[in-house]
Write a protein that holds these residues in place. Structure first.
Motif, short mmCIF file in Angstrom:
data_model
loop_
_atom_site.label_atom_id
_atom_site.label_comp_id
_atom_site.label_asym_id
_atom_site.label_seq_id
_atom_site.Cartn_x
_atom_site.Cartn_y
_atom_site.Cartn_z
N ALA A 31 8.62 14.77 -1.82
CA ALA A 31 7.27 15.06 -2.34
C ALA A 31 6.71 13.83 -3.05
N LYS A 32 5.41 13.65 -2.91
CA LYS A 32 4.75 12.51 -3.56
C LYS A 32 4.17 12.98 -4.89
N LEU A 33 4.56 12.32 -5.95
CA LEU A 33 3.94 12.62 -7.25
C LEU A 33 2.58 11.94 -7.28
N ILE A 34 1.60 12.62 -7.84
CA ILE A 34 0.25 12.07 -7.89
C ILE A 34 -0.27 12.17 -9.32
N ILE A 35 -0.90 11.11 -9.76
CA ILE A 35 -1.59 11.20 -11.06
C ILE A 35 -3.05 10.79 -10.80
N GLY A 36 -3.31 9.51 -10.79
CA GLY A 36 -4.70 9.08 -10.54
C GLY A 36 -5.04 9.01 -9.07
N ASN A 37 -4.01 8.96 -8.22
CA ASN A 37 -4.19 8.84 -6.77
C ASN A 37 -4.86 7.52 -6.39
N SER A 38 -4.92 6.58 -7.30
CA SER A 38 -5.63 5.34 -6.96
C SER A 38 -4.79 4.43 -6.08
N GLU A 39 -3.50 4.69 -6.01
CA GLU A 39 -2.68 3.97 -5.03
C GLU A 39 -2.42 4.87 -3.81
N VAL A 40 -2.01 6.10 -4.06
CA VAL A 40 -1.70 7.01 -2.94
C VAL A 40 -2.95 7.21 -2.08
N GLY A 41 -4.10 7.32 -2.71
CA GLY A 41 -5.35 7.50 -1.97
C GLY A 41 -5.61 6.35 -1.02
N ALA A 81 -5.94 6.13 -13.51
CA ALA A 81 -4.66 5.53 -13.12
C ALA A 81 -3.68 5.58 -14.29
N SER A 82 -2.43 5.76 -13.97
CA SER A 82 -1.44 6.03 -15.02
C SER A 82 -0.44 4.89 -15.16
N VAL A 83 0.23 4.91 -16.28
CA VAL A 83 1.30 3.94 -16.56
C VAL A 83 2.38 4.07 -15.48
N GLY A 84 2.83 5.30 -15.23
CA GLY A 84 3.91 5.52 -14.25
C GLY A 84 3.47 5.20 -12.84
N GLY A 85 2.20 5.49 -12.53
CA GLY A 85 1.69 5.19 -11.19
C GLY A 85 1.73 3.70 -10.93
N ASN A 86 1.40 2.92 -11.93
CA ASN A 86 1.43 1.46 -11.75
C ASN A 86 2.87 0.96 -11.64
N CYS A 140 5.61 2.66 -10.69
CA CYS A 140 6.34 3.13 -9.49
C CYS A 140 5.73 2.59 -8.20
N THR A 141 4.47 2.22 -8.22
CA THR A 141 3.89 1.57 -7.04
C THR A 141 4.60 0.24 -6.81
N ALA A 142 5.01 -0.38 -7.92
CA ALA A 142 5.74 -1.65 -7.85
C ALA A 142 5.01 -2.68 -7.00
N ILE A 200 12.57 11.13 -11.29
CA ILE A 200 11.20 10.68 -11.56
C ILE A 200 11.19 9.86 -12.86
N LEU A 201 10.15 9.07 -13.01
CA LEU A 201 10.01 8.29 -14.25
C LEU A 201 9.43 9.20 -15.32
N LEU A 202 10.13 9.26 -16.44
CA LEU A 202 9.69 10.15 -17.53
C LEU A 202 8.80 9.39 -18.52
N1 LIG Z 1 -7.58 1.49 -6.02
C1 LIG Z 1 -7.78 0.61 -6.95
O1 LIG Z 1 -8.86 0.05 -7.10
C2 LIG Z 1 -6.70 0.28 -7.88
C3 LIG Z 1 -5.44 0.80 -7.70
N2 LIG Z 1 -4.45 0.52 -8.58
C4 LIG Z 1 -3.15 1.11 -8.29
O2 LIG Z 1 -3.16 2.43 -8.82
C5 LIG Z 1 -1.94 2.76 -9.45
C6 LIG Z 1 -2.23 3.47 -10.70
O3 LIG Z 1 -1.68 4.74 -10.87
P1 LIG Z 1 -2.13 6.16 -10.33
O4 LIG Z 1 -3.49 6.15 -9.79
O5 LIG Z 1 -1.84 7.09 -11.43
O6 LIG Z 1 -1.08 6.27 -9.17
P2 LIG Z 1 -0.89 7.29 -7.99
O7 LIG Z 1 -1.16 8.68 -8.42
O8 LIG Z 1 -1.61 6.79 -6.80
O9 LIG Z 1 0.69 7.09 -7.78
C7 LIG Z 1 1.18 5.84 -7.44
C8 LIG Z 1 2.66 5.91 -7.08
O10 LIG Z 1 3.45 6.15 -8.22
C9 LIG Z 1 4.31 7.26 -8.01
N3 LIG Z 1 4.51 7.90 -9.29
C10 LIG Z 1 3.55 8.19 -10.20
N4 LIG Z 1 4.12 8.73 -11.29
C11 LIG Z 1 5.44 8.78 -11.07
C12 LIG Z 1 6.54 9.22 -11.84
N5 LIG Z 1 6.38 9.72 -13.06
N6 LIG Z 1 7.77 9.12 -11.31
C13 LIG Z 1 7.94 8.62 -10.08
N7 LIG Z 1 6.94 8.18 -9.30
C14 LIG Z 1 5.70 8.26 -9.80
C15 LIG Z 1 3.56 8.09 -7.01
O11 LIG Z 1 4.39 9.00 -6.34
C16 LIG Z 1 3.00 7.04 -6.11
O12 LIG Z 1 3.97 6.58 -5.21
C17 LIG Z 1 -1.28 1.44 -9.65
O13 LIG Z 1 -0.05 1.50 -9.05
C18 LIG Z 1 -2.08 0.37 -8.93
O14 LIG Z 1 -1.31 -0.27 -7.96
C19 LIG Z 1 -4.70 -0.21 -9.68
C20 LIG Z 1 -5.92 -0.75 -9.91
C21 LIG Z 1 -7.01 -0.61 -9.00
#
Ligand SMILES: NC(=O)C1=CN([C@@H]2O[C@H](COP(=O)(O)OP(=O)(O)OC[C@H]3O[C@@H](n4cnc5c(N)ncnc54)[C@H](O)[C@@H]3O)[C@@H](O)[C@H]2O)C=CC1
Ligand SMILES: O=c1[nH]c(=O)c2nc[nH]c2[nH]1
Length: 623
Positions: free
Chosen positions: A291-301, A382-387, A389-391, A439-441
């Motif tokens: 399963a894919k964890l989603i927070i801001g979806n700014s990477e998954v989207g 966008a979240s701390v964990g999302g950034n 875990c996107t690595a 998951i990252l806590l």
């Molecule tokens: N689209 C854009 O313009 C921009 C995108 N970004 C990207 O957006 C991301 C920011 O975060 P979100 O939107 O919240 O990410 P997101 O909801 O898109 O999730 C990003 C990745 O992190 C994983 N993830 C999130 N929380 C986790 C957790 N607690 N444990 C394990 N895996 C976890 C998700 O499964 C996914 O693979 C950054 O990684 C960055 O690369 C950053 C700036 C601009």
């Protein structure tokens, strides 16, 4: 309505009464979202229901044409909160229980123009009109979320995620400047004066002549500036009512509505969950390890839209309190993985204001880096964990987590928590040290010690809303030994130079035990070149430039630390005053621009600064 449990969920302690009833409000109208829309973004939904004022631009969170305002209710503070987001990346169901305001909810033909819209039209802030609703919504969200009138800097910051490609930013910023009420005299018609009797500009605080230019009836044959239209817009001209009387409020139903754990479906078998407890999340993760964890979806989207990624099970963790920790602890800060970057900015500012500066050097560096991390709309989701875990190789924060000795807390589906240092977490290109059942806590960010200095670096094509060409996090701790202050511990980590953030290991080793002085620089630069090699064909190109950035970041860091130590009397290393600009953090003054033109009265509209006829429609986004 309760959803039925699947086989995998049956017979477990965490069996939950999942609901499939999703309610949102859009522009004050209650909408029950049907099941089956988990594949939709908020933008697709809005346009499907006929609200086409919100535009699809880049579709990846970079241009702001799809900006809308989200309001939610904070049950702790009992206040509604408002923020601008990009609807193009926002998963529709993420906003269950929230109020969405679009450009149509701000002003329309019947109610008339909102002051934000009125200003933009009058100040010639729209041309083709495509980006216009996004600008209006960013400004609107800023005003609704500010307790006091924003400053000009805040106005410009709030627009960093909005791109305009034809009108130009000057008239847009000029249009909105009036909302930065920095001096009451601007509104009373009697501007303040300095000791020499010169009028003081209420916006810039400097002598200027803009008060004269607010006089719309001035001699038309004179040279006029476009700023003459700076007039307060506190009421609507259509019926004379104060516009605030018409502002959409947060729906009372949503204040009272109890959040439910959600389970909804989408096209092609997509499942979408919103657990409310960590226990529920861990249980889902044990049932669906992929399963894919989603927070801001700014990477998954971006992955699903542009990289053909398909995720069958998505778990939105925005409502799991354990992932939202923001705590000051004895040894540092605990930051939940689902904390949004905008929340982190606010929290860090508070912590820095309260604690001693030597403890918060890492906090200051992270805050400094967040200023240039994407735009407001992205940081709001966008979240701390999302950034983490996107690595991403260009992550702005990951080099800093590594350099600051941050630790990551990881939890598995059996509730076991392990801690790893950030330095060991990034294994390869977008690969991290997380098993499928983990998951990252949270992140633990240690306080800095006395005589420990941390600094952030980022170079991009442009400062606002751009990804780094190279970034870095650096930290040094100096201690006294036999009358000399020597490096006891140092971290130098670069992003944007390899598949993972790269530690300059040889350089670090070389510096430990040394007194920081100019004599070390040549050897340090040579070692840095070995530590951070950039092959001629390295992804991202511009290798010479990027390579030189790695050295110049270190040089700036060296100057910064030397200067700090000199101030404290720990060192008397020569500091060339010409290098001062290298250590001063960049602060851009608010944008100032004027346009002068001669009015030629020829009895026609030609040459007259007239508002074009589409402007009123463009700010409503009905064309
Ligand atoms: N689209 C854009 O313009 C921009 C995108 N970004 C990207 O957006 C991301 C920011 O975060 P979100 O939107 O919240 O990410 P997101 O909801 O898109 O999730 C990003 C990745 O992190 C994983 N993830 C999130 N929380 C986790 C957790 N607690 N444990 C394990 N895996 C976890 C998700 O499964 C996914 O693979 C950054 O990684 C960055 O690369 C950053 C700036 C601009
Ligand atoms: O860390 C990051 N910072 C950014 O500015 C950015 N933009 C896209 N992806 C990004 N990641």
């Amino acid at each position: 309505m309760a959803g039925s449990l699947t086989k995998a969920e049956e017979g477990t302690a965490a069996a939950v009464d999942w609901s499939d009833e999703a309610v949102i409000y859009v522009n004050g109208v209650r909408r029950v979202l049907p099941n089956g829309l988990a594949h939709l973004t908020l933008l697709q939904y809005l346009r499907d229901i006929g609200l086409r004022g919100t535009k699809l631009g880049c579709g990846e969170g970079g241009c702001g044409a799809c900006t809308v305002m989200i309001s939610c209710y904070d049950r702790t503070t009992k206040e509604s909160q408002h923020f601008a987001i990009n609807a193009c990346l926002a998963p529709l169901y993420s906003f269950e229980g929230m109020h969405i305001i679009t450009i149509e909810g701000v002003g329309d033909r019947q109610r008339g123009l909102h002051p934000v819209q009125e200003r933009l039209a009058e100040a010639h802030g729209s041309q083709c009109g495509f980006c216009t609703p996004g600008f209006v919504m960013s400004m609107y969200a800023l005003l609704r979320s500010s307790k006091r009138p924003p400053t000009e800097e805040q106005i410009e910051d709030s627009l960093a995620g909005n791109l305009c490609r034809c009108t130009g930013y000057r008239p847009i910023i000029d249009a909105f400047r009036v909302f930065a009420k920095t001096d009451d005299s601007f509104y009373t018609g009697s501007p303040s004066e300095n000791a020499n009797g010169q009028a003081i500009c209420p916006s810039t605080g400097k002598p200027c002549s803009c008060r004269n230019e607010t006089d719309v009836g001035a001699d038309e044959s004179s040279l006029l500036s476009s700023v003459k239209t700076y007039l307060p817009c506190s009421y609507n001209e259509i019926d004379g009512n104060a516009y605030s009387e018409k502002e959409l409020i947060f729906p009372p139903e949503l204040q009272l509505r109890k959040y439910m754990p959600l389970k909804l479906n989408g096209f092609n078998g997509v499942r979408w969950y919103r657990p409310l407890k960590l226990e529920q999340l861990l249980h889902l993760k044990s049932c669906y390890p992929d399963a894919k964890l989603i927070i801001g979806n700014s990477e998954v989207g971006v992955e699903t839209k542009f990289k053909n990624a398909q995720y069958k099970v998505m778990i939105s963790v925005t409502h799991v309190p354990e992932l939202h920790t923001l705590r000051v602890e004895e040894d540092g800060l605990q930051i939940g993985s689902a904390v949004r970057l905008a929340q982190l900015q606010k929290f860090l500012k508070e912590v820095i204001a309260e604690r001693g500066s030597h403890e918060t050097s890492s906090c200051q560096a992270i805050l400094g880096q967040l200023k240039w991390f994407a735009g407001t709309q992205v940081r709001n989701v966008a979240s701390v964990g999302g950034n983490i875990c996107t690595a991403s190789p260009i992550s702005d924060l990951n080099p800093l987590w590594m350099a600051t000795r941050a630790k990551f807390q990881i939890i598995d589906v059996n509730n076991n928590v392990r801690t790893t240092v950030a330095k060991d977490f990034f294994l390869g290109y977008r690969e991290v040290d997380l098993e499928a059942d983990e998951i990252l806590l949270s992140v633990i960010l240690p306080w800095t010690r006395p005589f420990e200095y941390v600094k952030e670096f980022k170079q991009a094509h442009r400062r606002e809303d751009d990804i780094a060409l190279v970034n870095a996090g650096m930290r040094v701790h100096v201690t006294e030994a036999e009358g000399n202050w020597i490096v006891s511990d140092v971290s130098i980590v670069y992003g944007g130079v390899a598949a993972v953030p790269l530690t300059a290991a040889k350089t670090e080793k070389f510096l430990v035990g040394k007194k920081l002085d100019n004599g070390l620089l040549d050897e340090t630069f040579n070692l840095l070149k070995e530590d951070i090699p950039l092959a001629e064909n390295a992804p991202g190109g511009m290798v010479e430039f990027r390579s030189s950035l790695t050295l110049s970041f270190f040089f700036k860091f060296f100057l910064y630390v030397t200067h700090e130590m000199n101030i404290k009397g720990l060192s008397n290393e020569r500091f060339d005053a010409a290098n001062m600009s290298a250590i001063q953090s960049y602060t851009r003054p608010v944008t100032v621009g004027t346009q002068d033109y001669e009015l030629v009265g020829q009895g026609s509209a030609v040459g007259q600064p007239m508002v074009h006829t589409s402007a009123m429609l463009q700010v409503l986004s009905v064309v």
